[in-house]
Design an enzyme around this catalytic site. Structure first.
Site, PDB file in Angstrom:
ATOM      1  CG  LEU A  52      51.956  23.145 -21.419  1.00  0.00           C
ATOM      2  CD1 LEU A  52      51.315  24.298 -20.996  1.00  0.00           C
ATOM      3  CD2 LEU A  52      53.584  23.457 -21.835  1.00  0.00           C
ATOM      4  CB  ALA A  53      50.261  17.222 -19.020  1.00  0.00           C
ATOM      5  N   GLY A  54      52.038  16.346 -21.275  1.00  0.00           N
ATOM      6  CA  GLY A  54      51.950  15.270 -22.257  1.00  0.00           C
ATOM      7  C   GLY A  54      54.198  15.465 -22.565  1.00  0.00           C
ATOM      8  NE  ARG A 339      39.515  31.333 -14.535  1.00  0.00           N
ATOM      9  CZ  ARG A 339      41.271  30.808 -15.078  1.00  0.00           C
ATOM     10  NH1 ARG A 339      40.657  29.597 -15.658  1.00  0.00           N
ATOM     11  NH2 ARG A 339      41.943  31.240 -15.600  1.00  0.00           N
ATOM     12  CG  HIS A 410      38.418  28.567 -19.721  1.00  0.00           C
ATOM     13  ND1 HIS A 410      38.914  28.411 -20.344  1.00  0.00           N
ATOM     14  CD2 HIS A 410      39.293  28.234 -18.475  1.00  0.00           C
ATOM     15  CE1 HIS A 410      40.418  28.818 -20.178  1.00  0.00           C
ATOM     16  NE2 HIS A 410      40.321  28.775 -19.345  1.00  0.00           N
TER      17      HIS A 410
HETATM   18  C1  FAD Z   1      41.728  29.521 -24.204  1.00  0.00           C
HETATM   19  C2  FAD Z   1      42.109  29.450 -23.106  1.00  0.00           C
HETATM   20  C3  FAD Z   1      43.337  29.622 -22.093  1.00  0.00           C
HETATM   21  C4  FAD Z   1      43.994  29.159 -20.951  1.00  0.00           C
HETATM   22  N1  FAD Z   1      44.784  29.965 -20.071  1.00  0.00           N
HETATM   23  C5  FAD Z   1      45.126  29.070 -19.159  1.00  0.00           C
HETATM   24  C6  FAD Z   1      46.290  29.650 -18.592  1.00  0.00           C
HETATM   25  O1  FAD Z   1      46.650  30.659 -18.698  1.00  0.00           O
HETATM   26  N2  FAD Z   1      47.134  29.402 -17.133  1.00  0.00           N
HETATM   27  C7  FAD Z   1      46.546  28.083 -17.075  1.00  0.00           C
HETATM   28  O2  FAD Z   1      46.949  27.868 -16.410  1.00  0.00           O
HETATM   29  N3  FAD Z   1      45.469  27.244 -18.025  1.00  0.00           N
HETATM   30  C8  FAD Z   1      45.062  27.947 -18.971  1.00  0.00           C
HETATM   31  N4  FAD Z   1      43.933  27.320 -19.627  1.00  0.00           N
HETATM   32  C9  FAD Z   1      43.409  25.375 -19.503  1.00  0.00           C
HETATM   33  C10 FAD Z   1      45.165  25.203 -19.944  1.00  0.00           C
HETATM   34  O3  FAD Z   1      45.486  25.665 -21.180  1.00  0.00           O
HETATM   35  C11 FAD Z   1      45.049  23.918 -20.281  1.00  0.00           C
HETATM   36  O4  FAD Z   1      44.280  23.504 -19.021  1.00  0.00           O
HETATM   37  C12 FAD Z   1      46.658  22.999 -20.650  1.00  0.00           C
HETATM   38  O5  FAD Z   1      46.622  23.714 -21.665  1.00  0.00           O
HETATM   39  C13 FAD Z   1      45.945  21.269 -21.016  1.00  0.00           C
HETATM   40  O6  FAD Z   1      46.798  20.726 -21.384  1.00  0.00           O
HETATM   41  P1  FAD Z   1      47.503  19.228 -21.351  1.00  0.00           P
HETATM   42  O7  FAD Z   1      48.895  19.215 -21.852  1.00  0.00           O
HETATM   43  O8  FAD Z   1      46.833  19.125 -20.213  1.00  0.00           O
HETATM   44  O9  FAD Z   1      46.516  18.913 -22.569  1.00  0.00           O
HETATM   45  P2  FAD Z   1      46.090  19.777 -24.094  1.00  0.00           P
HETATM   46  O10 FAD Z   1      47.496  21.091 -24.441  1.00  0.00           O
HETATM   47  O11 FAD Z   1      45.179  19.345 -24.721  1.00  0.00           O
HETATM   48  O12 FAD Z   1      47.379  18.107 -24.765  1.00  0.00           O
HETATM   49  C14 FAD Z   1      46.272  17.421 -24.859  1.00  0.00           C
HETATM   50  C15 FAD Z   1      47.010  16.742 -26.419  1.00  0.00           C
HETATM   51  O13 FAD Z   1      46.684  14.723 -26.568  1.00  0.00           O
HETATM   52  C16 FAD Z   1      46.073  14.405 -27.838  1.00  0.00           C
HETATM   53  N5  FAD Z   1      45.321  13.646 -28.267  1.00  0.00           N
HETATM   54  C17 FAD Z   1      44.117  14.361 -27.057  1.00  0.00           C
HETATM   55  N6  FAD Z   1      43.317  12.774 -27.476  1.00  0.00           N
HETATM   56  C18 FAD Z   1      44.174  11.959 -28.094  1.00  0.00           C
HETATM   57  C19 FAD Z   1      43.972  11.006 -29.075  1.00  0.00           C
HETATM   58  N7  FAD Z   1      42.796   9.970 -28.721  1.00  0.00           N
HETATM   59  N8  FAD Z   1      44.615  10.160 -29.969  1.00  0.00           N
HETATM   60  C20 FAD Z   1      45.903  10.673 -29.811  1.00  0.00           C
HETATM   61  N9  FAD Z   1      46.643  12.283 -28.812  1.00  0.00           N
HETATM   62  C21 FAD Z   1      45.365  12.613 -28.291  1.00  0.00           C
HETATM   63  C22 FAD Z   1      45.941  15.871 -28.054  1.00  0.00           C
HETATM   64  O14 FAD Z   1      46.750  16.077 -30.218  1.00  0.00           O
HETATM   65  C23 FAD Z   1      46.589  16.989 -27.549  1.00  0.00           C
HETATM   66  O15 FAD Z   1      48.509  16.735 -27.714  1.00  0.00           O
HETATM   67  C24 FAD Z   1      43.464  27.763 -21.159  1.00  0.00           C
HETATM   68  C25 FAD Z   1      42.763  27.271 -21.274  1.00  0.00           C
HETATM   69  C26 FAD Z   1      42.193  27.734 -22.395  1.00  0.00           C
HETATM   70  C27 FAD Z   1      40.909  26.401 -22.846  1.00  0.00           C
END
Ligand code: FAD
Length: 647
Positions: A52-54, A339, A410
């Protein structure tokens, strides 16, 4: 100076404006330099991560006119771990007219984070939250609606209002599909170059600025160097350092850790969120734990038998022999306490010998009352997919018998240190989403991670990165430039080393052992003695890893053992830093519970006079191997630190 770390100079967030908190973001946006649309296409930004962030950041930057190169290790950007998010996303819309406001979301989040987050960041997050919902609705994200057609809301822990927007138990999936469509549109237009199945293994720094990355094509094993005017890390959290967690198996710390080793400070690494409602571990064969969303605590009631070691079936335990302990201890928030509080309470009742199921490591989450009150259909409409998931994994039907749950790792509140502009201590390196440390303090409230990831990607970064890029484009780079050659060599040497050890232990066996150490000594309860022991154990394990690990196969091919080995090597270093951070923080706050620092009734006891700061760690480059601690003082002008009570 101590046995484990050195104290360095304090650090400050110089990008954050002061003055009234309500206008800080507006003023920062106005003071930040802009890049005119014609110049944007001359500037390239690398975005590592498509969650979601990237995903939101890459799509928005490309929409604004920048050239974007996007990377993820999955086979498709829409398989990022964000897709697993279940319960919902917070926003201060006050659709329920139940007293919510930007100020209340700000207040709840600062308090929920146990007064260890920055007020400026949290206020901005609450302000931007309302825009996120509008953005996602415009993209067609199918949020749940009430009968009349308005968007529905439910409650999450640590709040007394209903501000959580959701799409059944698949909120992350629906939000990610929205961001992914926006990203795909820009890929189609040629503004984003998408590189799936590519793993970033090193950061390239030239003249002190982040200018590129070294990546490995995970299918062919080819190593390439990629350049840009700025690099954004959106690489997610590091909960998998514990081996067992609710995170997707691929989640890792490598992108952040490589940047840390090159100078980016790592903040509050010990702040880990242990989620109270996960399906308990069923045996040593397991490699993953499953979350049952916090949304279930809206209607599910948590209980254990009043007596110890009660082996009767739940249905055979009469009402007056049940202890609805969250409702009893925390009457004003009941089952919806945050939590950290709910997890510790579950651990306490299990430690008292009142846990249920194998090993007594479980508590009940019971929907009988909700089904009686709302009817099975209504419960199914809200939580159907979660109930089905539970039934498939455990074989029990939660419509008939209570779920059995236990806390599990988590989320990680710690991450790379960033200023108000989301820029790390390396100029030109920005960090968004779970990978940064910025908004949640010592405990994240439910449904706030999706909010932060999308706030960072859609709204914050696109308004702050211009300030940096306005000085670009920076001189072009070639593969022969010394810092590029050096970064590439570091990657190649590490891969050769991993492949050449040819030992007798699998990567997984090291990871599992590290996870045991982390859970035992740096998990739900931490002590001075345990953490000191853990540091010694991890150091020994790290040494053993580099002499005994077996990585079959070659570098120039698809090699999942090699991928895992690199990640576990970084987890070993991170695990040690987490224990050092936990050791130095001699207080209990949020997810960090130090047994030596508790109130007479077992609640967390903070020490604001000593520890009201962000702990930002510099990688240990000196021979003594000690990381350096830089403290960023936290000021609370609006939400004054108080004892966090949910009673
Ligand atoms: C089961 C579960 C349920 C959840 N439910 C909720 C919820 O209901 N509400 C809420 O607010 N939060 C929830 N969370 C937390 C939330 O989902 C995460 O904190 C959030 O989605 C993280 O998003 P992000 O974009 O930062 O990273 P991510 O979605 O983890 O994306 C990381 C990205 O980085 C890439 N990447 C990583 N390392 C590398 C590398 N070295 N080289 C190339 N690419 C790389 C991956 O391929 C991926 O595309 C939940 C978490 C879990 C585990």
């Amino acid at each position: 100076m101590t046995d484990f770390w050195t104290e360095g100079d304090p650090i400050a967030d110089t990008a954050a404006p002061d003055g009234p908190v309500e206008t800080r973001w507006e003023r920062r946006k106005f003071s930040a330099k802009l890049v005119n649309p014609a110049n944007r296409r001359k500037l390239t930004v690398i975005v590592v991560g498509t969650g979601l962030a990237g995903g939101s950041a890459a799509a928005t930057l490309a929409e604004a006119g920048y050239r974007v190169k996007s990377y993820c290790y999955q086979d498709s950007p829409r398989r990022a771990h964000s897709i697993a998010a279940q319960g919902g996303i917070n926003a201060a819309k006050n659709y329920r007219n139940d007293g919510d406001s930007v100020y209340r979301l700000f207040y709840d989040t600062v308090k929920g984070g146990d007064f260890r987050a920055r007020e400026s960041n949290v206020y901005r997050l609450a302000q931007v939250s309302v825009n996120i919902i509008d953005q996602c609705v415009a993209q067609g994200v199918p949020f749940a609606r009430e009968y009349g057609g308005l968007l529905d809301n439910r409650s999450f822990g640590g709040t007394q209002v209903s501000r959580t927007f959701y799409a059944r138990g698949q909120t992350g999936q629906q939000l990610l599909l929205g961001a992914y469509q926006a990203l795909e549109r820009q890929i189609g237009l040629g503004n984003v170059e998408m590189n799936s199945r590519h793993e970033m293994l090193e950061l390239i720094i030239v003249d002190g600025k982040a200018r590129g990355i070294v990546v490995r094509d995970m299918v062919t094993g080819e190593i390439t160097t990629e350049y840009a005017d700025a690099v954004v890390l959106a690489s997610g959290g590091y909960g998998n350092v514990f081996f067992l967690s609710t995170n997707a198996k691929g989640c890792n710390v490598t992108a952040s850790w490589r940047a840390h080793r090159k100078g980016a400070l790592f903040a509050n690494p010990c702040y880990t969120q242990i989620h109270p409602t996960c399906i308990p571990e069923s045996g040593s064969h397991q490699s993953k734990l499953t979350l049952m969303s916090e949304s279930l605590r809206n209607d599910g009631r948590v209980w254990v038998p009043k007596g110890q070691r009660d082996t009767r079936k739940a249905a055979d335990i009469p009402e007056d022999e049940r202890d609805y302990y969250l409702e009893r201890i925390y009457p004003s928030f009941g089952n919806l306490v945050p939590r950290d509080i709910a997890s510790r309470a579950a651990k306490n009742v299990c430690d008292e010998g009142r846990g249920v199921g194998p090993g007594g490591l479980g508590v009940y989450l019971d929907f009988a009352d909700a089904i009686k009150r709302l009817g099975r259909k209504a419960v199914e409409a809200k939580y159907g997919n979660l109930f089905e998931m539970y039934q498939r994994i455990t074989g029990d039907d939660p419509y008939e018998t209570p779920m059995r749950i236990y806390p599990a790792v988590h989320y990680t509140m710690g991450g790379l240190w960033v200023d108000y502009d989301l820029q790390s201590t390396i100029p030109g390196l920005f960090v968004v989403g779970e990978a940064n440390f910025s908004d949640h303090g010592a405990n994240r409230l439910g449904a706030s991670a999706l909010m932060q990831g999308l706030a960072d990607g859609y709204f914050v970064l696109p308004n702050t990165i211009n300030n940096y890029l306005a000085a670009g484009p920076f001189p072009s780079l070639s593969d022969n430039d010394a810092p590029v050659v050096e970064a590439r060599r570091q990657v190649e040497d590490r891969i050769s080393k991993l492949l050449s050890i040819d030992g007798d232990r699998t990567v997984d066996s090291f990871h599992r052992e590290l996870g045991h150490i982390m859970w035992e000594y740096c998990g739900m309860e931490r002590t001075e003695e345990g953490l000191t022991k853990a540091i010694g154990l991890i150091r020994a394990l790290k040494e053993e890893f580099w002499t005994r690990v077996k990585v079959p196969g070659k570098g120039e091919e698809l090699n999942q053992n090699l991928e895992k080995a690199g990640r576990v090597a970084d987890f070993l270093e991170l695990g040690e830093l987490m224990c050092i951070d936990a050791l130095h923080r001699r207080e209990s706050c949020g997810g960090h519970f130090r047994a030596e620092s508790q109130t007479p009734d077992g609640e967390a006891l903070r020490h604001d006079d000593e520890f009201s700061y962000v702990a930002a760690w510099e990688y240990a480059t000196a021979e003594d191997g000690k990381p350096t601690l830089h403290k960023e003082a936290l000021d609370f002008e609006y939400v004054h630190p108080s004892t966090r009570s949910y009673k």
